[in-house]
Design a protein around this motif. Structure first.
Motif, PDB file in Angstrom:
ATOM      1  N   GLY A  96       0.859  -1.164   0.000  1.00 18.55           N
ATOM      2  CA  GLY A  96       0.000   0.000   0.000  1.00 18.55           C
ATOM      3  C   GLY A  96       0.901   1.220   0.000  1.00 18.55           C
ATOM      4  O   GLY A  96       1.900   1.256   0.724  1.00 18.55           O
ATOM      5  N   ILE A  97       0.578   2.206  -0.829  1.00 20.33           N
ATOM      6  CA  ILE A  97       1.485   3.348  -0.994  1.00 20.33           C
ATOM      7  C   ILE A  97       0.722   4.654  -0.811  1.00 20.33           C
ATOM      8  O   ILE A  97      -0.397   4.807  -1.291  1.00 20.33           O
ATOM      9  N   ARG A  98       1.386   5.573  -0.118  1.00 26.11           N
ATOM     10  CA  ARG A  98       0.851   6.934  -0.004  1.00 26.11           C
ATOM     11  C   ARG A  98       2.001   7.887  -0.297  1.00 26.11           C
ATOM     12  O   ARG A  98       3.053   7.824   0.346  1.00 26.11           O
ATOM     13  N   ALA A  99       1.818   8.742  -1.308  1.00 26.23           N
ATOM     14  CA  ALA A  99       2.875   9.683  -1.683  1.00 26.23           C
ATOM     15  C   ALA A  99       2.234  10.887  -2.363  1.00 26.23           C
ATOM     16  O   ALA A  99       1.047  10.898  -2.672  1.00 26.23           O
ATOM     17  N   ARG A 100       3.045  11.914  -2.571  1.00 26.08           N
ATOM     18  CA  ARG A 100       2.541  13.074  -3.325  1.00 26.08           C
ATOM     19  C   ARG A 100       2.416  12.724  -4.787  1.00 26.08           C
ATOM     20  O   ARG A 100       1.430  13.049  -5.455  1.00 26.08           O
ATOM     21  N   GLU A 101       3.412  12.018  -5.297  1.00 25.86           N
ATOM     22  CA  GLU A 101       3.454  11.698  -6.715  1.00 25.86           C
ATOM     23  C   GLU A 101       4.020  10.278  -6.862  1.00 25.86           C
ATOM     24  O   GLU A 101       4.994   9.930  -6.204  1.00 25.86           O
ATOM     25  N   ILE A 102       3.405   9.493  -7.727  1.00 25.16           N
ATOM     26  CA  ILE A 102       3.862   8.117  -7.921  1.00 25.16           C
ATOM     27  C   ILE A 102       4.044   7.877  -9.425  1.00 25.16           C
ATOM     28  O   ILE A 102       3.145   8.165 -10.216  1.00 25.16           O
ATOM     29  N   VAL A 103       5.202   7.370  -9.782  1.00 17.51           N
ATOM     30  CA  VAL A 103       5.475   7.014 -11.177  1.00 17.51           C
ATOM     31  C   VAL A 103       5.754   5.512 -11.217  1.00 17.51           C
ATOM     32  O   VAL A 103       6.629   5.025 -10.505  1.00 17.51           O
ATOM     33  N   VAL A 104       4.996   4.789 -12.028  1.00 19.47           N
ATOM     34  CA  VAL A 104       5.141   3.334 -12.089  1.00 19.47           C
ATOM     35  C   VAL A 104       5.697   2.946 -13.454  1.00 19.47           C
ATOM     36  O   VAL A 104       5.090   3.230 -14.487  1.00 19.47           O
ATOM     37  N   LYS A 105       6.875   2.319 -13.408  1.00 22.14           N
ATOM     38  CA  LYS A 105       7.476   1.804 -14.648  1.00 22.14           C
ATOM     39  C   LYS A 105       7.611   0.289 -14.592  1.00 22.14           C
ATOM     40  O   LYS A 105       7.879  -0.346 -15.597  1.00 22.14           O
ATOM     41  N   GLU A 113      -2.353   5.819  -3.039  1.00 20.73           N
ATOM     42  CA  GLU A 113      -2.948   7.152  -2.932  1.00 20.73           C
ATOM     43  C   GLU A 113      -1.864   8.173  -3.245  1.00 20.73           C
ATOM     44  O   GLU A 113      -0.831   8.224  -2.567  1.00 20.73           O
ATOM     45  N   ALA A 114      -2.098   8.954  -4.271  1.00 16.17           N
ATOM     46  CA  ALA A 114      -1.151  10.001  -4.657  1.00 16.17           C
ATOM     47  C   ALA A 114      -1.885  11.332  -4.576  1.00 16.17           C
ATOM     48  O   ALA A 114      -2.826  11.563  -5.339  1.00 16.17           O
ATOM     49  N   GLU A 119       1.433   8.391 -12.391  1.00 20.40           N
ATOM     50  CA  GLU A 119       1.742   8.165 -13.806  1.00 20.40           C
ATOM     51  C   GLU A 119       2.066   6.686 -13.989  1.00 20.40           C
ATOM     52  O   GLU A 119       2.944   6.149 -13.319  1.00 20.40           O
ATOM     53  N   ILE A 120       1.336   6.042 -14.898  1.00 18.36           N
ATOM     54  CA  ILE A 120       1.585   4.627 -15.189  1.00 18.36           C
ATOM     55  C   ILE A 120       2.175   4.562 -16.592  1.00 18.36           C
ATOM     56  O   ILE A 120       1.509   4.895 -17.572  1.00 18.36           O
ATOM     57  N   ILE A 130      -6.685   2.992  -7.122  1.00 20.17           N
ATOM     58  CA  ILE A 130      -5.963   4.265  -7.189  1.00 20.17           C
ATOM     59  C   ILE A 130      -6.858   5.373  -6.659  1.00 20.17           C
ATOM     60  O   ILE A 130      -8.031   5.454  -7.013  1.00 20.17           O
ATOM     61  N   ARG A 131      -6.254   6.204  -5.828  1.00 17.83           N
ATOM     62  CA  ARG A 131      -6.946   7.408  -5.356  1.00 17.83           C
ATOM     63  C   ARG A 131      -5.976   8.563  -5.583  1.00 17.83           C
ATOM     64  O   ARG A 131      -4.880   8.590  -5.008  1.00 17.83           O
ATOM     65  N   THR A 132      -6.353   9.482  -6.432  1.00 13.01           N
ATOM     66  CA  THR A 132      -5.412  10.555  -6.795  1.00 13.01           C
ATOM     67  C   THR A 132      -6.158  11.766  -7.344  1.00 13.01           C
ATOM     68  O   THR A 132      -7.352  11.692  -7.636  1.00 13.01           O
ATOM     69  N   ALA A 133      -5.432  12.861  -7.482  1.00  7.06           N
ATOM     70  CA  ALA A 133      -6.023  14.050  -8.094  1.00  7.06           C
ATOM     71  C   ALA A 133      -5.909  13.988  -9.617  1.00  7.06           C
ATOM     72  O   ALA A 133      -6.785  14.452 -10.337  1.00  7.06           O
ATOM     73  N   ARG A 134      -4.818  13.412 -10.099  1.00  9.12           N
ATOM     74  CA  ARG A 134      -4.603  13.328 -11.553  1.00  9.12           C
ATOM     75  C   ARG A 134      -3.988  11.981 -11.889  1.00  9.12           C
ATOM     76  O   ARG A 134      -3.174  11.468 -11.124  1.00  9.12           O
ATOM     77  N   ILE A 135      -4.342  11.464 -13.038  1.00 12.11           N
ATOM     78  CA  ILE A 135      -3.749  10.197 -13.461  1.00 12.11           C
ATOM     79  C   ILE A 135      -3.311  10.310 -14.918  1.00 12.11           C
ATOM     80  O   ILE A 135      -4.009  10.906 -15.747  1.00 12.11           O
ATOM     81  N   ILE A 136      -2.156   9.767 -15.188  1.00  9.97           N
ATOM     82  CA  ILE A 136      -1.632   9.727 -16.554  1.00  9.97           C
ATOM     83  C   ILE A 136      -1.302   8.273 -16.840  1.00  9.97           C
ATOM     84  O   ILE A 136      -0.528   7.651 -16.103  1.00  9.97           O
TER      85      ILE A 136
END
Lengths: 189, 200
Positions: A96-105, A113-114, A119-120, A130-136
């Motif tokens: 489980g992750i909580r961060a300001r910004e998460i980039v998944v490669k 939760e970002a 960004e995936i 996913i719980r976030t303000a923006r998703i790419i």
């Protein structure tokens, strides 16, 4: 001899001050806390982050007060409340992750939760909610799970708070604030 | 004659999609299911309307569960049970609408009946479901595509591969599949799709 340290300090200009060109420079400079022999293979945005290398496996709770790159295996929970987490192409994370910004490669299995954005990337694999303000999400990425969008009315960045100085270099901060406000709560490619 | 499968993205009007969103009304905060490959367009459109989205790349799930030639494994009851338990268990009445796209036409009996039964349970009463079926009865190979919502009436169909046609479902067969649902409405298109809007 006794005053060598004082003598080596740079001479500060007394008449003018040039602010740093990019907002991340507003953060205090930290020593690199690298656990990998080759942490510099990620993009520029990941510079200055702690790195968990691809031969490292961690089980347990990670709490970080700086950006973090995971290219190894992590099983547990990860909290970087005000910072950016990058899961590298070799990364296998079950957490489980909580961060300001998460980039998944790489591979991520868990709810995330970002507060700012996630960004995936292409070839990434994410199973979880996913719980976030923006998703790419890039074409070719695999995602399975719920997406809940946190509505952000007016994102306020800490570095944008001081009044901009009249020098041209200081114009970077208001520009970034404009982009953030325009993209808040929406999804643009 | 074998008709070649086009691999170019095609943007087309979709009356089924139009009716799907019309039947959702102006309400927001709905929970929708999308069984296409996750893409920025669908996420942006659905969440932009204030709705929640559950997305699953069902084509990829089938390949993962049954292998690349997934239509061959769908006569094994134990594999079907394992697949549905792993991928298709969920709460009753959890979705307010489902964009199934072409996922159903990759399935054969008894898998498709079991899948639709689970779908019936997971949709709330009155929820719309949009499915696409091939209208080409003679096609031995069908395109597997990603469906991207350009707007409420327009779809961009992006081919991602091709697979052997598992089964051709004509109108009567489709009505039988959805016999427990309240209504079944067909939209005929000029291309090779038959759009079906179903109400739970």
């Amino acid at each position: 001899m006794w005053n060598r340290r004082k003598e080596e300090e740079p001479v500060r200009p007394t008449t003018s001050y040039t602010p740093p060109p990019a907002p991340p420079a507003a953060e205090p400079v930290r020593e690199r806390a690298s656990m990998s022999p080759n942490p510099s293979r990620f993009d520029d945005a990941s510079r200055g982050a702690a790195t968990i290398g691809k031969n490292v496996t961690i089980t347990g709770q990670i709490q970080s007060r700086e950006d973090l790159i995971i290219d190894g295996e992590v099983d547990g929970t990860i909290e970087l409340n005000e910072h950016r987490l990058t899961i590298g192409p070799n990364g296998k994370v079950k957490a489980g992750i909580r961060a300001r910004e998460i980039v998944v490669k790489g591979n991520l299995n868990g709810n995330v939760e970002a507060t700012d954005r996630i960004e995936i990337c292409q070839e990434a694999r994410l199973i979880g909610d996913i719980r976030t303000a923006r998703i790419i999400i890039a074409d070719g990425a695999y995602f399975k799970g719920n997406i809940d969008i946190i509505k952000v009315d007016a994102p306020v960045r800490k570095e944008a708070a001081p009044q901009p100085k009249p020098q041209p270099a200081a114009a970077a901060a208001p520009v970034q604030q404009t982009i953030g406000a325009a993209a808040g709560g929406e999804f643009k490619r | 004659m074998v008709r070649p499968v086009t691999m170019q993205p095609v943007t087309r009007n979709s009356h089924g999609l139009d009716q799907f969103f019309a039947s959702l009304g102006a309400e927001s905060g709905l929970r929708l299911l999308d069984l296409s490959q996750a893409c920025q367009a669908n996420i942006g459109f659905i969440t932009g309307q204030g709705n929640h989205l559950y997305t699953e790349d069902f084509y990829e799930s089938l390949r993962h569960g049954f292998g690349h030639d997934f239509s061959q494994g769908m006569d094994d009851a134990s594999r079907i049970d394992a697949f549905l338990a792993e991928n298709w268990s969920g709460r009753d009445n959890e979705f307010d609408g489902a964009l199934v796209w072409d996922a159903l036409q990759y399935m054969t009996s008894p898998m498709i009946e079991l899948f639709i039964d689970r779908l019936w349970h997971r949709l709330r009463p009155g929820a719309p479901l949009l499915a696409l079926f091939s209208a080409d009865e003679k096609a031995s190979v069908i395109a597997c595509s990603t469906y991207r919502i350009a707007d409420a009436k327009t779809l961009t169909v992006v081919p991602r591969g091709a697979t052997a046609s598992a089964h051709f479902y004509n109108s009567r067969a489709i009505e039988r599949l959805f016999q427990n649902f309240r209504s079944v409405k067909f939209f005929l298109a000029r291309d090779t799709f038959r759009e079906v809007l179903v109400k739970r």
